[in-house]
Design an enzyme around this catalytic site. Structure first.
Site, PDB file in Angstrom:
ATOM      1  N   HIS A   1      -9.869   1.147   1.945  1.00  0.00           N
ATOM      2  CA  HIS A   1      -9.575   2.293   2.257  1.00  0.00           C
ATOM      3  C   HIS A   1     -10.738   3.342   2.474  1.00  0.00           C
ATOM      4  O   HIS A   1     -10.875   4.411   3.364  1.00  0.00           O
ATOM      5  CB  HIS A   1      -8.795   3.088   1.035  1.00  0.00           C
ATOM      6  CG  HIS A   1      -7.286   2.647   1.276  1.00  0.00           C
ATOM      7  ND1 HIS A   1      -6.565   2.908   2.202  1.00  0.00           N
ATOM      8  CD2 HIS A   1      -6.696   1.903   0.188  1.00  0.00           C
ATOM      9  CE1 HIS A   1      -5.356   2.638   1.880  1.00  0.00           C
ATOM     10  NE2 HIS A   1      -5.302   1.777   0.780  1.00  0.00           N
TER      11      HIS A   1
ATOM     12  N   CYS B   1       0.801  -1.035   0.207  1.00  0.00           N
ATOM     13  CA  CYS B   1      -0.075   0.041   0.088  1.00  0.00           C
ATOM     14  C   CYS B   1       0.932   1.159   0.072  1.00  0.00           C
ATOM     15  O   CYS B   1       1.916   1.189   0.793  1.00  0.00           O
ATOM     16  CB  CYS B   1      -1.003   0.019   1.173  1.00  0.00           C
ATOM     17  SG  CYS B   1      -2.013   1.223   1.355  1.00  0.00           S
TER      18      CYS B   1
ATOM     19  N   HIS C   1      -9.095  -4.010  -2.071  1.00  0.00           N
ATOM     20  CA  HIS C   1      -8.195  -3.124  -1.198  1.00  0.00           C
ATOM     21  C   HIS C   1      -8.620  -1.653  -1.093  1.00  0.00           C
ATOM     22  O   HIS C   1      -8.627  -1.061  -0.309  1.00  0.00           O
ATOM     23  CB  HIS C   1      -6.677  -3.294  -1.867  1.00  0.00           C
ATOM     24  CG  HIS C   1      -5.716  -2.637  -1.241  1.00  0.00           C
ATOM     25  ND1 HIS C   1      -4.636  -3.350  -0.440  1.00  0.00           N
ATOM     26  CD2 HIS C   1      -5.333  -1.486  -1.265  1.00  0.00           C
ATOM     27  CE1 HIS C   1      -3.881  -2.116  -0.052  1.00  0.00           C
ATOM     28  NE2 HIS C   1      -4.243  -1.001  -0.675  1.00  0.00           N
ATOM     29  N   GLU C   2      -8.803  -1.165  -2.391  1.00  0.00           N
ATOM     30  CA  GLU C   2      -9.180   0.324  -2.241  1.00  0.00           C
ATOM     31  C   GLU C   2     -10.543   0.541  -1.768  1.00  0.00           C
ATOM     32  O   GLU C   2     -10.863   1.377  -0.862  1.00  0.00           O
ATOM     33  CB  GLU C   2      -9.094   0.680  -3.821  1.00  0.00           C
ATOM     34  CG  GLU C   2      -7.900   0.480  -4.584  1.00  0.00           C
ATOM     35  CD  GLU C   2      -6.717   1.096  -3.964  1.00  0.00           C
ATOM     36  OE1 GLU C   2      -6.966   2.088  -3.054  1.00  0.00           O
ATOM     37  OE2 GLU C   2      -5.402   0.753  -4.270  1.00  0.00           O
TER      38      GLU C   2
END
Length: 190
Positions: free
Chosen positions: A161, A115, A157-158
């Site tokens: 966030h 990341c 993953h995003e």
């Protein structure tokens, strides 16, 4: 836009800014992001252009708005081979506004993740191999599609966030965290 990635990046670099990427410890990275109500806002388009340029400059395959201190539900998926991800597939940078997962395969696979906000570290994370997603494009078009493998991993993953989750939160065992340099040895040995 049907232009080669290099042409797109050259035209973006003329009007874009490379933004500072927040790192782990910043409270903004732990906040829930808010849905974008007005996708015609010119500031949103500027943010998209800057996010694409920032991810490219940092050799990222994706970047979320909270990583540059904007707590809106927006991220970029921009997979391509790079020094950080030598085996990544190539795709055009894609802005995904108000993204969501509408279905999951249930087939979980482990994969090494890094990341831009957690520099120097990689972790082994379980993610769904295939997901069905929905998002708005920067032009307001609703897209629903299936993503698989590495692209599905980037999306998940995003999306984390946007919900204040960083990949180390998903690493079940501390022995599955390694230094970036060790990961690169593994990546280039395979």
């Amino acid at each position: 836009m049907d232009c080669p990635r290099s042409t797109l990046l050259i035209s973006i670099s003329i009007v874009s800014k490379i933004l500072q990427i927040l790192e782990i410890g910043s409270p903004i990275l732990r906040q829930n992001s808010v849905a974008i109500a007005n996708i015609t806002d010119p500031q949103l388009d500027d943010l998209i252009v800057d996010l694409i340029a920032t991810a490219d400059a940092a050799n990222g395959v994706g970047i979320a708005a909270p990583q540059v201190a904007s707590t809106v539900r927006l991220f970029i998926v921009a997979s391509r081979p790079s020094p950080r991800y030598p085996h990544a597939p190539t795709m055009e940078p894609t802005a995904m506004i108000n993204p969501q997962i509408v279905d999951r395969s249930g087939e979980l696979v482990s994969g090494w993740e890094g990341c831009l906000s957690v520099p120097g570290t990689r972790g082994l994370v379980l993610r769904d191999r295939a997901i069905e997603v929905r998002y708005l494009t920067r032009h307001g078009e609703l897209v629903q599609q299936e993503l698989t493998d590495f692209i599905a991993r980037i999306f998940q993953h995003e999306l984390d966030h946007l919900d204040g989750i960083l990949f180390p939160d998903r690493v079940p065992n501390l022995t599955d965290l390694i230094a970036e340099a060790e990961y690169l040895k593994l990546a280039f040995d395979n």
